[in-house]
Design a protein around this motif. Structure first.
Motif, PDB file in Angstrom:
ATOM      1  N   LEU A 114       0.837  -1.206   0.000  1.00  0.00           N
ATOM      2  CA  LEU A 114       0.000   0.000   0.000  1.00  0.00           C
ATOM      3  C   LEU A 114       0.873   1.259   0.000  1.00  0.00           C
ATOM      4  CD1 LEU A 114      -2.766  -1.107   2.544  1.00  0.00           C
ATOM      5  CD2 LEU A 114      -3.123  -0.596   0.118  1.00  0.00           C
ATOM      6  N   GLU A 115       1.902   1.256   0.832  1.00  0.00           N
ATOM      7  CA  GLU A 115       2.798   2.417   0.916  1.00  0.00           C
ATOM      8  C   GLU A 115       3.522   2.663  -0.402  1.00  0.00           C
ATOM      9  OE1 GLU A 115       5.426   1.526   4.124  1.00  0.00           O
ATOM     10  OE2 GLU A 115       3.823   1.549   5.637  1.00  0.00           O
ATOM     11  N   GLU A 116       3.879   1.600  -1.103  1.00  0.00           N
ATOM     12  CA  GLU A 116       4.641   1.735  -2.346  1.00  0.00           C
ATOM     13  C   GLU A 116       3.743   1.916  -3.569  1.00  0.00           C
ATOM     14  OE1 GLU A 116       7.126  -1.710  -2.501  1.00  0.00           O
ATOM     15  OE2 GLU A 116       8.411  -1.065  -0.838  1.00  0.00           O
ATOM     16  N   GLY A 117       2.411   1.993  -3.361  1.00  0.00           N
ATOM     17  CA  GLY A 117       1.495   2.198  -4.475  1.00  0.00           C
ATOM     18  C   GLY A 117       1.302   0.968  -5.352  1.00  0.00           C
ATOM     19  N   LYS A 118       1.684  -0.197  -4.849  1.00  0.00           N
ATOM     20  CA  LYS A 118       1.546  -1.438  -5.612  1.00  0.00           C
ATOM     21  C   LYS A 118       0.250  -2.181  -5.253  1.00  0.00           C
ATOM     22  CE  LYS A 118       6.528  -1.825  -6.121  1.00  0.00           C
ATOM     23  NZ  LYS A 118       7.779  -2.320  -5.524  1.00  0.00           N
ATOM     24  N   ILE A 162      -1.880  -4.395 -10.811  1.00  0.00           N
ATOM     25  CA  ILE A 162      -1.077  -5.132 -11.793  1.00  0.00           C
ATOM     26  C   ILE A 162      -0.511  -4.164 -12.831  1.00  0.00           C
ATOM     27  CG2 ILE A 162      -1.096  -6.964 -13.525  1.00  0.00           C
ATOM     28  CD1 ILE A 162      -1.527  -8.020 -10.715  1.00  0.00           C
ATOM     29  N   PRO A 163       0.813  -4.117 -12.997  1.00  0.00           N
ATOM     30  CA  PRO A 163       1.406  -3.200 -13.974  1.00  0.00           C
ATOM     31  C   PRO A 163       1.235  -3.704 -15.403  1.00  0.00           C
ATOM     32  CG  PRO A 163       3.117  -4.511 -12.944  1.00  0.00           C
ATOM     33  CD  PRO A 163       1.834  -4.877 -12.254  1.00  0.00           C
ATOM     34  N   ARG A 217      -2.903 -12.621 -18.786  1.00  0.00           N
ATOM     35  CA  ARG A 217      -2.696 -11.446 -17.956  1.00  0.00           C
ATOM     36  C   ARG A 217      -3.687 -11.469 -16.789  1.00  0.00           C
ATOM     37  NH1 ARG A 217      -0.967  -6.235 -17.479  1.00  0.00           N
ATOM     38  NH2 ARG A 217      -2.451  -4.843 -16.443  1.00  0.00           N
ATOM     39  N   PRO A 218      -3.207 -11.299 -15.552  1.00  0.00           N
ATOM     40  CA  PRO A 218      -4.115 -11.298 -14.399  1.00  0.00           C
ATOM     41  C   PRO A 218      -4.780  -9.935 -14.208  1.00  0.00           C
ATOM     42  CG  PRO A 218      -1.843 -11.080 -13.653  1.00  0.00           C
ATOM     43  CD  PRO A 218      -1.786 -11.217 -15.149  1.00  0.00           C
ATOM     44  N   PRO A 256       1.715 -15.726 -12.566  1.00  0.00           N
ATOM     45  CA  PRO A 256       2.242 -14.361 -12.747  1.00  0.00           C
ATOM     46  C   PRO A 256       1.995 -13.455 -11.541  1.00  0.00           C
ATOM     47  CG  PRO A 256       1.212 -15.097 -14.780  1.00  0.00           C
ATOM     48  CD  PRO A 256       0.901 -16.145 -13.731  1.00  0.00           C
ATOM     49  N   LYS A 257       0.850 -13.593 -10.882  1.00  0.00           N
ATOM     50  CA  LYS A 257       0.579 -12.792  -9.678  1.00  0.00           C
ATOM     51  C   LYS A 257       1.592 -13.115  -8.592  1.00  0.00           C
ATOM     52  CE  LYS A 257      -4.316 -13.629 -10.617  1.00  0.00           C
ATOM     53  NZ  LYS A 257      -5.522 -14.295 -10.131  1.00  0.00           N
ATOM     54  N   HIS A 258       1.877 -14.398  -8.442  1.00  0.00           N
ATOM     55  CA  HIS A 258       2.779 -14.819  -7.378  1.00  0.00           C
ATOM     56  C   HIS A 258       4.218 -14.385  -7.683  1.00  0.00           C
ATOM     57  CE1 HIS A 258      -0.384 -18.217  -6.658  1.00  0.00           C
ATOM     58  NE2 HIS A 258      -0.829 -17.014  -6.339  1.00  0.00           N
ATOM     59  N   ILE A 259       4.628 -14.541  -8.940  1.00  0.00           N
ATOM     60  CA  ILE A 259       5.971 -14.104  -9.315  1.00  0.00           C
ATOM     61  C   ILE A 259       6.108 -12.597  -9.101  1.00  0.00           C
ATOM     62  CG2 ILE A 259       7.541 -13.810 -11.281  1.00  0.00           C
ATOM     63  CD1 ILE A 259       6.492 -16.492 -12.346  1.00  0.00           C
TER      64      ILE A 259
END
Length: 514
Positions: free
Chosen positions: A112-116, A171-172, A191-192, A233-236
């Motif tokens: 959350l702090e890193e905007g991810k 997700i970027p 793509r997730p 992909p989410k986990h990686i």
């Protein structure tokens, strides 16, 4: 056994493989839990590694209290034992996710702090309407990011607002979608969307918890079903965000019904691991069967294949590259054949003891049989060991030896097959068997004249030779009288075990009804 407690720390780098299986206690254990455990354990034992059992109990809506003990019991029954787990502890305890909730929150806060990651206040109804609209308009399904970048107050002014938010990954655009798999080589995944990683009840979802737990428990290889390929992909991405080294991946083929559909507990009773115990399968046969579902037979020195093999043989030669990625058909006929092979190979004493729980369950024997009953059972077991494919099939064959003569019921199909000469056959048998001396110790192999060889010789002389009835038909009435069934253990050995008094009483009882 009390659990060993230890702080959740990052294990030191180690070449020793650490693998895990992580079932959810939401009902009877799935056969897939044993299937995954088997392949994990085969590699671990070959490599001298550690096998971890973790209970993923964050789905509180489907949680069932007795399910965890069923997992322990069924895996122990199969001999698929673990080195660390909730019941025995270990250096990275606790091994239940519900007891690790404090471990997950720092990871969520960091994202959350890193905007991810971001808070999402959408109600379930709003999400359902969104998905319905996406499907109607043939748009890609996934969260539409309505909440992203908004404060709580800003979101509260829009429809479909919930007071308690979840947390979603952001997700970027450049999320990596390919990875290397030990079984499948290079794998591409879809793509997730912005996956929920923390639910409104404060419990993490599978996707966050599995990454955190696998990291903190030092898991080096993640072996799971192919249905999780799309989630990888989410986990990686989470591993990358946290600056962690991801494990090696191995996605096993799904077990399938004969119609190629995924095997499920709702549609197939064989998906329940406890079903195999109830149906009288041997654990070693089931382990052999599960291995063959996705792995080739043992190749002998002369190049021939051998489908019957032990866990140790499977583990010694294990290689991920040999795993067949095509979903195997769960062929119960093959399992029945294997089970019959293993039953026939059992030592007689072992076979007899394995029958006891089923005979007790079906009230053929009490929970504490006498020495005499056990002796008789062993003699009967020797007769039926080559005749059954499931331990449950023993009940019908054994029961006639443990009922009173006047309580023996004649099955309708057995009575219906009796021919017109049945009274003559029974009369001849009563007369000739009555002349055999039954003094001695008896019960198969005794010095008494009342033994299978003497009984057979006397009956053949009286019925086949004396009445001129072909051997194929000569003894049907006697079989019916003695066992009450059309199908029974060998007749003459059965008569020896029952003894002269019971045999004659049963022959007379049937004769009196004809």
């Amino acid at each position: 056994m009390t659990e060993q407690t230890a702080p959740a720390t990052t294990p030191a780098p180690d070449a020793t493989p650490r693998l895990r299986v992580a079932p959810s206690p939401t009902g009877d254990p799935h056969v897939g839990t044993a299937y995954m455990s088997l392949f994990n354990l085969a590699f671990v034992r070959q490599q001298g590694g550690r096998f971890v059992l973790r209970i993923e109990d964050t789905d509180r809506a489907r949680f069932r209290e007795d399910s965890e003990s069923q997992v322990f019991d069924t895996l122990h029954w199969l001999g698929l034992t673990w080195d660390e787990g909730p019941d025995i502890g270990g250096p990275f305890a606790p091994y239940r996710q519900s007891e690790r909730l404090d471990n997950y929150r720092p990871y969520v806060d960091r994202l959350l702090e890193e905007g991810k990651a971001y808070h999402c206040w959408c109600t379930p109804q709003r999400l359902a309407e969104m998905r319905e609209m996406q499907q109607k308009t043939k748009q890609p399904t996934g969260y539409d990011r309505l909440c992203h970048g908004k404060t709580r107050e800003e979101r509260a002014e829009l429809p479909g607002f919930s007071e308690t938010p979840v947390v979603r990954m952001l997700i970027p655009d450049d999320v990596p979608l390919t990875f290397e798999d030990l079984i499948r080589g290079t794998v591409s995944a879809p793509r997730p969307d912005d996956q929920v990683i923390l639910k409104a009840d404060g419990f993490p979802t599978y996707h966050l918890a599995v990454v955190v737990d696998d990291h903190e428990m030092g898991i080096t290889h993640v072996v799971r079903g192919e249905e999780w390929i799309s989630s990888t992909p989410k986990h990686i991405l989470l591993y990358q965000w946290f600056g962690l080294e991801p494990p090696k991946w191995a996605h096993m083929p799904l077990l399938r019904n004969t119609d190629k559909s995924k095997i499920s507990k709702r549609k197939n009773p064989a998906a329940r691991l406890t079903w195999f115990q109830e149906e009288g399968y041997l654990p070693e046969a089931l382990v052999n069967f599960l291995a063959l579902l996705a792995y080739p037979p043992v190749i002998e020195a002369d190049g021939t294949e051998r489908e019957v093999f032990t866990f140790e043989e499977f583990s010694d030669g294990f290689d991920w590259k040999k795993v067949n990625p095509v979903g195997p058909i769960f062929d119960l006929k093959k399992l029945d054949w294997l089970n019959g092979v293993y039953i026939r190979e059992l030592d007689l004493g072992d076979f007899t003891s394995r029958l006891l729980p089923f005979l007790e369950r079906d009230e053929v024997l009490s929970g504490s049989p006498s020495l005499g009953e056990l002796g008789r059972l062993k003699a009967v077991a020797e007769l039926i060991q080559t005749r059954i494919a499931h331990l449950t099939e023993a009940t019908a064959l054994v029961r006639p030896f443990f009922v009173a003569d006047d309580a023996l019921e004649i099955a309708e199909d057995a009575r219906a097959q009796l021919k017109e000469d049945a009274p003559q056959v029974l009369d001849a048998a009563l007369e000739t068997l009555g002349d055999i001396d039954d003094t001695g110790t008896g019960l198969l192999g005794s010095e008494s004249a009342w033994n299978a060889a003497t009984i057979e010789a006397a009956l053949r002389e009286a019925i086949v030779d004396g009445l001129g009835i072909k051997p194929k038909f000569a003894f049907g009435p006697l079989r019916t009288a003695v066992s009450g069934q059309r199908v029974s253990p060998p007749l003459f050995e059965s008569m020896e075990i029952l003894g002269k008094t019971s045999t004659l009483a049963r022959l007379r009882a049937l004769r009196d009804t004809l």
